[in-house]
Design a protein around this motif. Structure first.
Motif, PDB file in Angstrom:
ATOM      1  N   PRO A  36      58.246  43.086  32.118  1.00 20.75           N
ATOM      2  CA  PRO A  36      58.006  41.643  32.044  1.00 20.75           C
ATOM      3  C   PRO A  36      58.207  41.141  30.606  1.00 20.75           C
ATOM      4  N   ASP A  37      58.370  39.816  30.474  1.00 18.70           N
ATOM      5  CA  ASP A  37      58.458  39.223  29.142  1.00 18.70           C
ATOM      6  C   ASP A  37      57.068  38.963  28.577  1.00 18.70           C
ATOM      7  N   LEU A  38      56.125  38.737  29.491  1.00 22.82           N
ATOM      8  CA  LEU A  38      54.769  38.391  29.066  1.00 22.82           C
ATOM      9  C   LEU A  38      53.763  39.279  29.790  1.00 22.82           C
ATOM     10  N   LEU A  39      52.816  39.806  29.029  1.00 22.60           N
ATOM     11  CA  LEU A  39      51.709  40.546  29.641  1.00 22.60           C
ATOM     12  C   LEU A  39      50.453  39.697  29.503  1.00 22.60           C
ATOM     13  N   ILE A  40      49.789  39.459  30.624  1.00 23.03           N
ATOM     14  CA  ILE A  40      48.479  38.818  30.554  1.00 23.03           C
ATOM     15  C   ILE A  40      47.445  39.920  30.780  1.00 23.03           C
ATOM     16  N   ALA A  41      46.623  40.180  29.781  1.00 23.47           N
ATOM     17  CA  ALA A  41      45.649  41.266  29.874  1.00 23.47           C
ATOM     18  C   ALA A  41      44.250  40.673  29.749  1.00 23.47           C
ATOM     19  N   ASP A  42      43.458  40.812  30.831  1.00 26.73           N
ATOM     20  CA  ASP A  42      42.121  40.224  30.864  1.00 26.73           C
ATOM     21  C   ASP A  42      41.101  41.307  30.520  1.00 26.73           C
ATOM     22  N   GLU A  43      40.561  41.274  29.327  1.00 23.31           N
ATOM     23  CA  GLU A  43      39.573  42.240  28.855  1.00 23.31           C
ATOM     24  C   GLU A  43      40.023  43.680  29.161  1.00 23.31           C
ATOM     25  N   PRO A  44      41.227  44.080  28.724  1.00 22.10           N
ATOM     26  CA  PRO A  44      41.765  45.360  29.208  1.00 22.10           C
ATOM     27  C   PRO A  44      41.005  46.578  28.704  1.00 22.10           C
ATOM     28  N   THR A  45      40.213  46.446  27.654  1.00 21.47           N
ATOM     29  CA  THR A  45      39.553  47.641  27.110  1.00 21.47           C
ATOM     30  C   THR A  45      38.034  47.514  27.083  1.00 21.47           C
ATOM     31  N   THR A  46      37.500  46.461  27.701  1.00 24.68           N
ATOM     32  CA  THR A  46      36.064  46.200  27.590  1.00 24.68           C
ATOM     33  C   THR A  46      35.205  47.304  28.179  1.00 24.68           C
ATOM     34  N   ALA A  47      35.703  47.943  29.260  1.00 24.46           N
ATOM     35  CA  ALA A  47      34.870  48.945  29.925  1.00 24.46           C
ATOM     36  C   ALA A  47      34.965  50.313  29.240  1.00 24.46           C
ATOM     37  N   LEU A  48      35.764  50.422  28.194  1.00 23.53           N
ATOM     38  CA  LEU A  48      36.031  51.740  27.607  1.00 23.53           C
ATOM     39  C   LEU A  48      35.141  52.019  26.396  1.00 23.53           C
ATOM     40  N   MET A  74      57.139  32.669  43.400  1.00 26.50           N
ATOM     41  CA  MET A  74      56.015  32.991  42.518  1.00 26.50           C
ATOM     42  C   MET A  74      55.756  34.498  42.537  1.00 26.50           C
ATOM     43  N   ALA A  75      55.894  35.104  43.716  1.00 28.71           N
ATOM     44  CA  ALA A  75      55.684  36.545  43.825  1.00 28.71           C
ATOM     45  C   ALA A  75      56.674  37.304  42.947  1.00 28.71           C
ATOM     46  N   GLY A  76      57.865  36.725  42.763  1.00 31.45           N
ATOM     47  CA  GLY A  76      58.847  37.344  41.887  1.00 31.45           C
ATOM     48  C   GLY A  76      58.447  37.238  40.413  1.00 31.45           C
ATOM     49  N   VAL A  77      57.757  36.144  40.076  1.00 34.21           N
ATOM     50  CA  VAL A  77      57.308  35.961  38.693  1.00 34.21           C
ATOM     51  C   VAL A  77      56.172  36.929  38.384  1.00 34.21           C
ATOM     52  N   ARG A  78      55.194  37.003  39.299  1.00 36.46           N
ATOM     53  CA  ARG A  78      54.058  37.900  39.112  1.00 36.46           C
ATOM     54  C   ARG A  78      54.532  39.343  39.138  1.00 36.46           C
ATOM     55  N   GLY A  79      54.211  40.081  38.139  1.00 36.75           N
ATOM     56  CA  GLY A  79      54.619  41.486  38.118  1.00 36.75           C
ATOM     57  C   GLY A  79      56.074  41.657  37.719  1.00 36.75           C
ATOM     58  N   GLY A  80      56.885  40.553  37.767  1.00 36.23           N
ATOM     59  CA  GLY A  80      58.263  40.621  37.342  1.00 36.23           C
ATOM     60  C   GLY A  80      58.406  40.079  35.919  1.00 36.23           C
ATOM     61  N   ARG A  81      58.391  38.736  35.806  1.00 40.54           N
ATOM     62  CA  ARG A  81      58.467  38.121  34.477  1.00 40.54           C
ATOM     63  C   ARG A  81      57.136  38.227  33.728  1.00 40.54           C
ATOM     64  N   ILE A  82      56.057  38.132  34.480  1.00 43.21           N
ATOM     65  CA  ILE A  82      54.723  38.178  33.871  1.00 43.21           C
ATOM     66  C   ILE A  82      53.938  39.345  34.469  1.00 43.21           C
ATOM     67  N   GLY A  83      53.515  40.276  33.634  1.00 45.28           N
ATOM     68  CA  GLY A  83      52.711  41.402  34.100  1.00 45.28           C
ATOM     69  C   GLY A  83      51.237  41.101  33.910  1.00 45.28           C
ATOM     70  N   LEU A  84      50.420  41.744  34.722  1.00 42.79           N
ATOM     71  CA  LEU A  84      48.999  41.436  34.724  1.00 42.79           C
ATOM     72  C   LEU A  84      48.170  42.703  34.639  1.00 42.79           C
ATOM     73  N   ALA A  85      47.189  42.743  33.749  1.00 49.75           N
ATOM     74  CA  ALA A  85      46.303  43.905  33.675  1.00 49.75           C
ATOM     75  C   ALA A  85      44.861  43.420  33.576  1.00 49.75           C
ATOM     76  N   PHE A  86      44.018  43.990  34.393  1.00 50.97           N
ATOM     77  CA  PHE A  86      42.621  43.572  34.396  1.00 50.97           C
ATOM     78  C   PHE A  86      41.715  44.637  33.805  1.00 50.97           C
ATOM     79  N   GLN A  87      40.489  44.200  33.555  1.00 50.97           N
ATOM     80  CA  GLN A  87      39.502  45.062  32.918  1.00 50.97           C
ATOM     81  C   GLN A  87      39.117  46.248  33.793  1.00 50.97           C
ATOM     82  N   ASP A  88      38.785  45.945  35.035  1.00 51.89           N
ATOM     83  CA  ASP A  88      38.128  46.951  35.829  1.00 51.89           C
ATOM     84  C   ASP A  88      39.124  47.780  36.626  1.00 51.89           C
ATOM     85  N   ALA A  89      39.478  48.933  36.088  1.00 53.63           N
ATOM     86  CA  ALA A  89      40.503  49.763  36.706  1.00 53.63           C
ATOM     87  C   ALA A  89      40.104  50.170  38.116  1.00 53.63           C
ATOM     88  N   MET A  90      38.796  50.373  38.347  1.00 55.82           N
ATOM     89  CA  MET A  90      38.379  50.837  39.661  1.00 55.82           C
ATOM     90  C   MET A  90      38.587  49.759  40.721  1.00 55.82           C
TER      91      MET A  90
END
Lengths: 281, 336, 269
Positions: free
Chosen positions: B183-195, B95-111
């Motif tokens: 990755p093939d898929l990016l999951i982005a959770d509210e990536p621009t809400t704080a901007l 699973m660790a290989g899938v996370r960040g490998g096949r599927i990338g993840l970006a969250f709202q709160d950069a801090m």
């Protein structure tokens, strides 16, 4: 996520929490009613029964005067624990007053009070308390006064920083816009939302104060024999510890248990107050 | 209608591209038993951009966490097929290989997702270094990705720390971390809400261009219907842990079928025209713990009848889209 | 004009020298009007609100309410000001004292200003106010943490309006709310404006919400008002490049309005 963590924490630590509540509750009960429960015989010597080891008749044995140690501990809870509670209450009141005046008052007064607090913090509390007690003459009362006078700076410093933080909360600004006076802001909005952290501190402080009072009795500046104050009991019995270990062990254990119980109570209250800590338990 | 070719293009993507991720009957519950997500099924094709839309308590973020098994305290049922393989049954190591490998993840709160005491370069390179990429190659790729995300002096900025960056730059770093391992898929959770709105537009445009360049699939989790309309091919609407509607972005905005979607669209104030009154949806979104029986939306719904109170409406396919409602709109309702 | 800020300047000392938060800001709000102030983070809008509410002393300029200059006003004049100008915050979770009941929260202004000294009649006023904002009078005994975000914002509005102020300053009052709830609160503010003849100064970063609620709009950028005018003028025919950029960046909730999908850039690796 948080909900789950809360539930887990209640499930896993619930038993310990309940045990600590029961134990501290029982100790407080002893502190209030102990002297009424204990038989009069503990105030008289009965040399024929001296230094009996623990048995069915004397659960914790007897001391060199033939007094039952179990009942002396019950009676002495008042001197030790109730005194600690009074000390903490006294210096907390001073601390709350100083912090509040510093937070509300003009800047120069804040500066002045905080510099005095800094001096108070810099002084070695126990040594000063010993000095006070020695000057006032060795007794439980002078130990109480000494500790009460030296204990407040920590509370004052801690509470002032909490008050300053609470004063910037939006609901306080809102009340200010509504026209609330400084007095009203403080009593209705700032203090009620700041004092709960002190309750946590109080529980821990009581545990620490039990230890300090006992220590002062032990080195002779606090309660004196024949008082049943636990520290005095240990001091009294240290001369014949080789022939009657129980006369030292029983009051020593009570001091340790009480101190730990109230410290744990402080930890538990801390977690109850601040749900974010529930995860880490 | 000027959008017709675009619409056709979107449908062509869906028809031609193979499936990348298929979520089947995903349910996520707390150890105590409350289902935060209840039977969610959705498919993302290669190169497709799916917006997962919902309000607080809708379960949209929990769905993303469950897909990646990010929270091991949650009970997860159902299947998550990545290229035909159920990733819920993988070992933690795989699973660790899938996370960040096949599927990338970006969250709202950069801090929160950036480490304040690590340089930006080290953080971006980390997912490559974990996968055995050499130091020099990792650095080269970190510079390449930041440059593609519009950071002009990328090579000079890799040694900086997060606090030296503005909000928009931080969000680019977060995206770079998610995308550097291609990755093939990016999951982005509210990536621009704080901007702020201008920076939000820049970041969205960069992401848009990046996705086009790399045929990236995107699962965009958001509450902002403006962002949905300008970015997504398809929209999945969630309410109280369940999918209520799933349609192409044009179908959804032009003709929402579920009363909740209709209410949501009618409640948005518009910057491009003056309106008199907003059509507000009465009540508040229900958290899953307080979900009522039957259709979760029924207490707020003007069309609710007895059956809505007692039976959960199934998510039914009608004309290339899906809707879970006992009384879906059948007339030519136009919300836009 | 009911409320006027004239040439307000405010600077703050920092390690790098003084930074200017507000630079010669002037705005005016007529009685019964809803005026919007648009600003992004760092534009100085928070400082502006603090100056307008006399929570911070500006370095220069004038704050005038109903013909009275409020900088250097007497205690009594400030008291009158506090009775007539109220504030609704962005975050309904931190703007209500968690240890007070709804009755205490909504009734606090009545107590402070001695408007209603009998507890029974104060309760009646609170009940009436709660009904006006769409809550039930039975909610009076509850604490704020048992309400949803939208309901809390209604409580905050009831609290601000209970003393019948003439001017209501709103600091991003709907940005923390869900979309479906946001519209309820915007509609409530509009109703209050019409029903009570309330004057509103609405400060927000959300251009669409400002357009919906406000007849007149100011745009604040880096401590300066860069554009002002009627709603349609500012939103449909912006003249300042900053306003133009701001408006162009707002995503429109209509997929037919978006540009065609981008093609892969030839230079991409």
């Amino acid at each position: 996520m948080t909900l789950a963590a809360v539930r887990r924490s209640v499930q896993s630590s619930g038993k310990l929490d309940m045990f600590v509540f029961a134990l501290t509750g029982f100790l407080i009960f002893l502190a209030i009613f102990g002297p009424l429960l204990a038989p009069d015989s503990i105030y008289r010597s009965d040399i024929g029964n001296a230094l009996q080891p623990p048995s069915g008749a004397h659960w914790f044995g007897t001391d060199d005067q033939g007094r039952d140690i179990f009942w002396r501990l019950v009676a002495g809870a008042q001197a030790t624990l109730l005194s600690s509670v009074l000390i903490v209450a006294a210096y907390s009141l001073i601390g709350v007053a100083v912090a509040t005046i510093a937070a509300v008052g003009p800047k120069w007064l804040d500066e002045l009070l905080m510099r005095i607090t800094d001096i108070g913090l810099a002084l070695p509390g126990l040594i000063v308390a010993l000095g006070f007690a020695a000057a006032l003459g060795p007794s439980l009362e002078s130990a109480i006064i000494a500790k009460a006078i030296t204990g407040w700076p920590v509370t004052a410093r801690l509470l002032r920083s909490i008050l300053m933080q609470t004063m910037t909360a939006q609901y306080v600004v809102g009340a200010q816009v509504l026209g609330a006076s400084k007095w009203r802001l403080m009593t209705r909005h700032v203090l009620p939302n700041s004092l709960d952290i002190l309750i946590v501190k109080w529980a821990g402080d009581i545990g620490a104060t039990v230890l300090i009072l006992a220590a002062m009795s032990f080195i002779g500046v606090g309660a004196q024999a024949p008082s049943a104050e636990w520290g005095a009991m240990v001091a009294d019995a240290k001369g014949y510890v080789s022939s009657a270990w129980w006369a030292v062990a029983a009051p020593g254990a009570m001091i340790a248990i009480t101190s730990v119980a109230f410290s744990l109570l402080g930890d538990i209250l801390q977690v109850w107050r601040d749900p974010s800590l529930r995860d880490s338990r | 209608m000027n959008a017709a070719p675009d619409l056709a293009a979107a449908e062509a993507v869906e028809a031609a591209a193979p499936e990348l991720l298929r979520v089947e009957g995903l349910s996520v519950s707390l150890p105590g038993g409350v289902a935060l997500v209840d039977g969610v099924s959705l498919t993302i094709h290669r190169g497709e951009r799916v917006a997962l839309v919902g309000e607080s308590g809708s379960g949209k973020s929990v769905t993303a966490q469950a897909v990646l098994r990010l929270n091991d305290r949650l009970r997860i049922d159902g299947r998550v097929m990545l290229d035909g393989r159920d990733i819920l049954s993988l070992s933690e190591r795989e699973m660790a290989g899938v996370r960040g490998g096949r599927i990338g993840l970006a969250f709202q709160d950069a801090m929160v997702c950036l480490d304040p005491i690590m340089t930006v370069g080290d953080q971006i390179e980390e997912s490559l270094r974990i996968r055995g990429v050499g130091r020099a190659e990792a650095r080269r790729r970190a510079i390449a990705i930041l440059t593609e995300l519009g950071v002009h002096d990328a090579a000079d900025r890799l040694g900086s720390y997060v606090h030296e960056f503005s909000g928009g730059m931080r969000q680019r770093v977060v995206l770079a971390m998610a995308l550097v391992a291609q990755p093939d898929l990016l999951i982005a959770d509210e990536p621009t809400t704080a901007l702020d709105v201008r920076v939000q537009r820049q970041v969205l445009d960069l992401l848009d261009q990046f996705a086009a360049n790399h045929a990236l699939s995107v699962l965009l989790i958001t509450h902002d219907m403006g962002i949905v309309a300008s970015f997504a091919d398809r929209v999945v609407v969630m309410y109280s842990g369940r999918i209520v509607e799933d349609a192409s972005v044009f179908d959804l905005f032009e003709r929402p079928l579920h009363p909740y979607t209709q209410g949501l669209l009618a409640a948005i104030p518009r910057v491009d025209r003056s309106q008199d009154e907003l059509a507000a949806v009465p009540g508040s979104p229900v958290p899953p713990a307080l979900r009522p029986s039957g259709c979760a939306f029924h207490p707020r719904c003007a069309k609710a009848t007895e059956v809505c109170r007692t039976e959960v409406p199934p998510l039914e396919t009608m004309g290339g889209r899906r809707v879970a409602c006992h009384h879906p709109a059948t007339d030519g309702v136009h919300a836009v | 004009m009911l409320f006027e800020l004239a040439h307000i300047t405010k600077t703050f000392p920092t390690a790098q020298g003084r930074i200017t938060s507000l630079d010669d800001v002037s705005l005016s709000v007529g009685e019964g009007q809803a005026v919007g102030l648009v600003g992004e983070s760092g534009s100085g809008k928070t400082t502006l609100i603090r100056c307008a509410l006399l929570l911070t002393q500006p370095d220069g300029g004038a704050v005038t309410f109903d013909g009275t200059s409020m900088l250097g006003a007497t205690r009594e004049q400030v008291r009158q000001f506090r009775r007539q100008v109220q504030l609704v915050f962005q975050d309904p979770f931190s703007s209500l004292n968690p240890r007070m009941t709804v009755e205490e929260l909504v009734g606090e202004g009545l107590v402070i200003h001695g408007i209603e000294n009998s507890a029974a009649r104060r309760r009646d006023s609170v009940a009436e106010m709660l009904t006006v904002v769409g809550l039930r009078p039975d909610d009076m005994k509850r604490y704020p943490n048992s309400f949803s975000g939208g309901q809390r914002q209604r409580i905050a509005i009831a609290r601000a309006l209970a003393i019948r102020p003439r001017l209501l300053v709103c600091d991003e009052p709907v940005s923390a709310l869900d979309v479906s709830v946001q519209a309820q609160v915007i509609n409530l503010l509009r109703e209050m404006q019409k029903a009570l003849g309330l004057t509103i100064l609405f400060v927000a970063h959300d251009l669409a919400v400002v357009r919906h609620l406000c007849a007149h709009v100011y745009v604040l950028n880096r401590g300066k008002i860069v554009e002002s005018g009627s709603r349609d003028q500012v939103f449909d025919h912006p003249t300042h490049p900053y306003t133009q950029a701001l408006l162009a960046a707002v995503p429109i909730p209509d997929p037919r309005r978006r540009p065609p999908r981008r093609q892969p850039a030839p230079a991409a690796s």
